[in-house]
Design an enzyme around this catalytic site. Structure first.
Site, PDB file in Angstrom:
ATOM      1  N   MET A 190       2.078  -2.813  -5.361  1.00  0.00           N
ATOM      2  CA  MET A 190       1.088  -1.783  -5.679  1.00  0.00           C
ATOM      3  C   MET A 190      -0.282  -2.130  -5.124  1.00  0.00           C
ATOM      4  O   MET A 190      -0.816  -3.203  -5.400  1.00  0.00           O
ATOM      5  CB  MET A 190       0.969  -1.617  -7.195  1.00  0.00           C
ATOM      6  CG  MET A 190       1.990  -0.677  -7.792  1.00  0.00           C
ATOM      7  SD  MET A 190       1.716   1.062  -7.356  1.00  0.00           S
ATOM      8  CE  MET A 190       0.234   1.437  -8.293  1.00  0.00           C
ATOM      9  N   CYS A 219     -15.254  13.203 -14.729  1.00  0.00           N
ATOM     10  CA  CYS A 219     -14.152  13.572 -13.829  1.00  0.00           C
ATOM     11  C   CYS A 219     -13.080  14.256 -14.659  1.00  0.00           C
ATOM     12  O   CYS A 219     -13.180  14.311 -15.888  1.00  0.00           O
ATOM     13  CB  CYS A 219     -13.590  12.355 -13.085  1.00  0.00           C
ATOM     14  SG  CYS A 219     -12.736  11.179 -14.158  1.00  0.00           S
TER      15      CYS A 219
END
Length: 485
Positions: A187, A459
């Site tokens: 990842m 956000c």
């Protein structure tokens, strides 16, 4: 009361009887784990060719949560939402159907399809004709069309119960967890690695996460959050591990000793060496990467071949034939795009003219200049944690970034969404100043704002604002908080 009938992925249905039994049992258990967090009394029953879900709650939010939960369980290709009702005769079934689904066929072509179990004085065809004829006569603009209708009304009759399908929902398909062996996904927090991890989860492989840290604490926190999100959304039915390896010493060794054009390939080979050793310690047989053929210089066919030769561990590349836009589209669909967009890119080493046709002899000669004690040390110092602990740790690490839902009168909200998101859903707060500063400009532009005010980052999901708040704190801006309406 809410009832759903879960349809199996077609590939499950064609398995041998013993394999199908194992797969459906795992799927049944996974559904129970997910839905019992919402309703501990939910009933989940394995019916061989489908799985029924029943809750006595008729709460609207419960319905939304159930649908969301079922859509995020691997192995479910489709599930239908049904209303159960008693009936006395065909006309009774018609009236119930008219009340529940009549509005959906106004001005449209439709057909009626019925499945029946039990002993009745009518056939499935009788139900289809009676209900279809009644709707055709009594719904404005509705007309029967048996081939390619705009709306298909589905009924199921079982003994003295009628089930009217009110909605059809699509799942993520694939195989239930954990019908395949465990894998270890590399990842980086970007688009590719997140989508590759999702694809392996979707295939029924319990997916653990391995992070090679090239960019410090802020990068690690971002990747942890991205990994936690993928696990929480799509595989929270099973425990997995998050492993972090400080790879900066390895990068430094490469920069100091390896010929410039070979740096990228050798860095990848070092990652594969480390990943293989960690996987072996964990009893995992395969690594997963987000590499796509030809996307960057290290991902040419020749270079991938040289990279793979460094280990006997199986390396899976579920995105190998995807182009970048396809990967981004999947990331948007599964909800990882926002995090990937804000994740800092750390390629570690940058070659001026990276080789696109690496030669194994040349690469191995360059690796002889590398001190492998450095690699062995970072592997030994790898930190392994239960992914469930990331949420607690992240909150502790981000405690300075206070989240608020009620804004003071003198607050300034900084909308850090991308311009496209902002245009699609403008943020307007009465009496509060809103500044639009996309996340990718925060690092260079935030310092230009008047620093005698408190700023509240906003956000869509709150993840990006938390990460950016931490980065701003690290850069000395203590006047930053997070706004979560």
């Amino acid at each position: 009361m809410l009832k759903f009938i879960v349809k199996l992925h077609p590939e499950i249905a064609i398995k041998s009887r013993s394999v199908r039994k194992r797969f459906t049992k795992l799927l049944e258990n996974n559904i129970k784990i997910v839905l019992r967090k919402l309703d501990e009394k939910v009933q989940v029953q394995n019916n061989w060719d489908n799985i029924s879900v029943l809750t006595k709650s008729d709460d609207a939010q419960m319905r939304v949560d159930f649908i969301d939960g079922l859509q995020r369980i691997p192995g479910i290709v489709q599930f239908i939402e049904v209303t159960e009702t008693n009936y006395e005769n065909l006309h009774d079934i018609y009236e119930k159907a008219l009340d529940m689904v009549g509005p959906t066929v106004v001005g449209k072509t439709f057909c009626v399809r019925c499945k029946r179990q039990g002993k009745h004085d009518f056939t499935s065809t009788d139900v289809e004709r009676y209900v279809g004829g009644g709707l055709n006569q009594h719904v404005d603009g509705a007309s029967v069309r048996l081939k390619n209708p705009e709306v298909t009304i589905r009924l199921e009759i079982k003994d003295d119960k009628a089930y009217i399908v009110t909605h059809t929902h699509h799942g993520m398909a694939g195989f239930p967890l954990p019908t395949q062996e465990d894998v270890l996904s590399l990842m980086s927090g970007g688009f590719d690695s997140g989508v590759a991890s999702y694809q392996m989860i979707r295939k029924g492989a319990r997916t653990h996460f391995l992070f090679f840290n090239l960019g410090g604490a802020a990068h690690e926190i971002g990747v942890k959050q991205a990994s936690y999100y993928i696990w929480k959304q799509f595989s929270s039915t099973h425990k997995v591990k998050f492993i972090s390896v400080d790879f900066e010493p390895v990068v430094a060794e490469i920069l100091e000793n390896v010929e410039n054009s070979q740096m990228g390939v050798i860095l990848k080979r070092m990652m594969m060496r480390a990943g293989s050793q960690i996987a072996e310690k964990m009893g995992i047989q395969a690594l997963v990467t987000g590499e796509s053929l030809g996307q960057v210089s290290s991902q040419t066919l020749a270079n991938l071949s040289v990279i793979d030769r460094v280990t006997e561990t199986l390396i899976l590349r579920p995105l190998i034939q995807h182009d970048k836009q396809e990967i981004i589209n999947i990331a948007r669909k599964i909800g990882t795009a926002e995090m990937a967009e804000t994740m800092p890119e750390y390629c570690g080493v940058i070659s001026k003219k990276p080789t696109v046709k690496a030669k194994i002899a040349v690469v191995e000669a360059e690796e002889q200049k590398f001190d492998f004690d450095v690699l062995n040390t970072v592997i030994e110092n790898a930190r392994i944690m239960d992914i469930r602990d990331i949420d607690v740790e992240a909150k502790q690490e981000l405690k300075e970034a206070e989240s608020v839902s009620d804004l003071p009168a003198d607050a300034v909200v900084v909308d850090i969404r991308s311009p496209e998101e902002e245009d699609a859903n403008p943020l307007e707060i009465e009496g509060i100043e809103v500044v639009h500063l996309p996340f990718f400009r925060l690092a260079t532009k935030f310092g230009d704002l008047p620093q005698d005010k408190d700023y509240y980052l906003y956000c869509a999901k709150g993840v990006m604002s938390q990460l950016q708040a931490l980065i701003l704190h690290d850069n000395g801006f203590a006047n930053v908080k997070v706004y979560r309406p």
